[in-house]
Design a protein around this motif. Structure first.
Motif, short mmCIF file in Angstrom:
data_model
loop_
_atom_site.label_atom_id
_atom_site.label_comp_id
_atom_site.label_asym_id
_atom_site.label_seq_id
_atom_site.Cartn_x
_atom_site.Cartn_y
_atom_site.Cartn_z
N UNK A 265 -0.08 7.43 -9.10
CA UNK A 265 0.87 7.18 -8.00
C UNK A 265 1.74 8.39 -7.68
N UNK A 266 2.31 8.36 -6.47
CA UNK A 266 3.32 9.33 -6.02
C UNK A 266 2.82 10.77 -6.05
N UNK A 267 1.53 10.96 -5.87
CA UNK A 267 0.98 12.30 -5.74
C UNK A 267 -0.32 12.21 -4.95
N UNK A 268 -0.82 13.36 -4.54
CA UNK A 268 -2.05 13.42 -3.74
C UNK A 268 -3.22 13.74 -4.64
N UNK A 269 -4.20 12.83 -4.63
CA UNK A 269 -5.37 12.94 -5.49
C UNK A 269 -6.62 13.17 -4.66
N UNK A 270 -7.64 13.72 -5.30
CA UNK A 270 -8.91 13.96 -4.62
C UNK A 270 -9.70 12.66 -4.53
N UNK A 271 -10.00 12.24 -3.30
CA UNK A 271 -10.76 11.01 -3.06
C UNK A 271 -12.26 11.29 -3.18
N UNK A 272 -13.04 10.21 -3.21
CA UNK A 272 -14.49 10.34 -3.37
C UNK A 272 -15.14 11.13 -2.24
N UNK A 276 -7.95 14.51 0.50
CA UNK A 276 -6.81 14.15 -0.33
C UNK A 276 -6.27 12.79 0.09
N UNK A 277 -5.96 11.98 -0.90
CA UNK A 277 -5.45 10.62 -0.67
C UNK A 277 -4.17 10.44 -1.45
N UNK A 278 -3.20 9.77 -0.83
CA UNK A 278 -1.95 9.48 -1.53
C UNK A 278 -2.22 8.38 -2.55
N UNK A 279 -1.97 8.69 -3.84
CA UNK A 279 -2.37 7.80 -4.92
C UNK A 279 -1.74 6.43 -4.87
N UNK A 280 -0.53 6.33 -4.32
CA UNK A 280 0.18 5.06 -4.33
C UNK A 280 -0.38 4.03 -3.36
#
Length: 564
Positions: A265-272, A276-280
């Motif tokens: 949560x609360x960070x930008x993660x690499x999506x499939x 970039x996707x916002x984790x929350x």
């Protein structure tokens, strides 16, 4: 006579030009590589870069002073052993325009006031990661210059190699391809975390450390309802976490619970799909929120978790009433070293982050930076900063045994020598010890090579006797279990999830992010506390996207496409 004098003058001028041209040819390959040492020559003129300036040059700066920072001998941040050292060693006179005790954001407030009121800004400004928007505002002011070009020209090989460990550290400070600030390097994995568990409780209950969330839940239940210390259930904090400010923080952190289901949560993660996707807003948040709600109802987490910040989560751990606390590898030294003072026989041990139902695990990752160095457009001698920092990177960041800073930084401050010529530390230093004299430096903490401390810890964990200053430092000051904790941490290196967005604040973030963050925190707190069903998450995602989140996502990915 006049004709003869004119011919003589012309002959001398011709010889001077020829000699100058020959000098230029011979020196054309001796350009400034940026390495600290003797003055170097560029073309037919002496380089401005020197290892010592005579007459001295001035570097002005401003200070946000940590209230915990100590001084001795009547010194202050403006005038102390480090400022005297800089003048004696390099001919650099560090001038303070102002200083404030940095409580409640006082440093950021005064810097912003300087911007808005048109006050003079210093040659060098150092801004920490605690207020990233401040750095962006200062860059946007136009008062600071291309720091990357200066770095390329003047930084030495040691500093450049340290920066190469993760070139993404430049990203937050790039404007139209120009690196407007020099990242302030920090130790790697400094705020990655693991689980610290009361080993004496596990032993008395004949339990193994949990490897999965299900096993963890069984341990939490035993700690609460069959407490080996004799505490009543309402006296125990089985898992000490808090989320007053964030679900993704540095101690007492609950974000690994969501990592067990596949998001952070609360960070930008690499999506499939590579974006970039916002984790929350990831669907994996829902089972994590459900799990926290279950643990809240069972009394496994504090009733006041929504009101607890990081330091508050440490209180029951130190008091001896908590069984588990998530936190960094260095917690063995602080604050957990004090638990045994309150409860005889209390023992904390570090363990890996447990996995979720599908075997997943995740923790937030630490970037190798602690802030940024900005260089004023009007600075008369910007190369002097590199004279100062190059020396520290070569001699202080990871000093060899027997070298200048092998025992410590300043004699009489963090170490001393007794009458027999032996080094003394701590309370044996006359006049008292200064724990962190590196905070006196122009750049906070002097110079750090990201992997140096972890390499020292791993060497000790494998049984090596401490030899280098870093090895001695972590052996003496970081708690007995810190090397082992470092090894546990790196055993799960692949689960460390860094925030993938490190760019400047986007336009929509400036307008909408405060509202979106408040909406997020309120919604998640209400689900965890059972005031709303978990389906409220779906409504939150919808509102988040329509209230600016979708635009932020586009802006984040537009930036990401320029750097990935």
């Amino acid at each position: 006579m006049k004709t003869k004098a004119s011919k003589t003058w012309l002959t001398m001028l011709t010889l001077t030009v020829i000699l100058s041209l020959l000098a230029a040819c011979s020196n054309s390959s001796n350009t400034n590589s940026g390495n600290a040492g003797t003055s170097t020559v560029t073309g037919n003129s002496e380089s401005v870069y020197k290892e010592k300036y005579d007459p001295p040059v001035t570097i002005s700066t401003v200070w946000g002073v940590d209230p915990a920072l100590k001084f001795k001998n009547g010194e202050s941040i403006e005038n102390n052993v480090a400022t005297k050292w800089a003048l004696d060693k390099f001919g650099i006179d560090i001038k303070s325009l102002w200083s404030v005790t940095d409580t409640n954001g006082a440093y950021a407030t005064k810097l912003r006031l300087s911007l808005t009121s048109g006050q003079d800004l210093p040659d060098i400004v150092v801004v920490g990661n605690d207020d990233p928007q401040l750095a962006q505002d200062l860059i946007d002011s136009g008062a600071f210059q291309d720091a990357g070009a200066l770095f390329d020209k003047y930084a030495n090989d040691t500093w450049k190699a340290a920066m190469e460990l993760d070139t993404n550290v430049w990203n937050p400070y790039i404007r139209d391809g120009v690196r407007m600030g020099i990242p302030l390097l920090d130790y790697a994995y400094n705020h990655d975390y693991l689980l610290w568990i009361r080993q004496d409780w596990l032993d008395k209950l004949n339990l193994q450390a949990p490897k999965t969330l299900d096993e963890l839940e069984a341990v939490l239940d035993a700690f609460k309802n069959n407490n080996p210390q004799g505490l009543k259930p309402d006296q125990v904090t089985p898992l000490s976490i808090g989320f007053k400010n964030s679900l993704n923080t540095w101690m007492g952190d609950p974000s690994w619970i969501f990592g067990a289901y596949g998001t952070m949560p609360e960070q930008w993660n690499l999506a499939a799909d590579g974006t970039l996707e916002y984790g929350s807003i990831n669907e994996a948040m829902k089972p994590g929120l459900v799990k926290l709600n279950e643990w809240y109802n069972k009394g496994y987490i504090p009733r006041e978790a929504a009101l607890w910040d990081e330091n508050k989560t440490a209180e029951p751990a130190v008091a001896g009433t908590a069984g588990i606390i998530p936190g960094p590898y260095w917690m063995s030294g602080w604050p957990l070293l004090d638990t045994a003072k309150n409860v005889e026989g209390a023992v904390w041990k570090p363990y890996p982050i447990p996995t979720g139902p599908d075997g997943k695990a995740g923790r937030h990752g630490t970037h190798f930076t602690n802030g940024v160095i900005l260089i004023n457009n009007d600075m008369k001698h910007p190369e002097a900063l590199f004279t100062y920092q190059n020396y520290l990177f070569d001699n202080y960041a990871n000093p060899a045994p027997g070298s200048e800073f092998d025992l410590g930084l300043f004699k009489g401050y963090d170490y001393d020598i007794d009458e027999n010529g032996n080094p003394v530390f701590g309370d044996d230093i006359p006049g008292g010890q200064i724990i962190a004299p590196a905070r006196y430096f122009l750049v906070r903490d002097g110079a750090r090579i990201p992997d140096a401390q972890m390499n020292a810890l791993l060497a000790l964990a494998d049984g090596k006797e401490p030899e280098t200053r870093l090895e001695k430092d972590v052996a003496v000051n970081y708690g007995p279990d810190t090397p082992a904790a470092a090894k546990v941490l790196l055993s799960q290196e692949d689960i460390s999830m860094k925030n993938m967005f490190t760019g400047p604040t986007t336009p929509t973030m400036k307008m909408k992010l405060d509202y979106l963050n408040k909406l997020e925190l309120q919604t998640f707190n209400e689900i965890i506390y059972g005031k709303k069903p978990v389906d409220a998450f779906d409504k939150f995602v919808e509102t988040w996207k329509s209230s600016g989140g979708a635009d932020i996502t586009k802006e984040v990915n537009d930036w990401y496409n320029t750097v990935k």
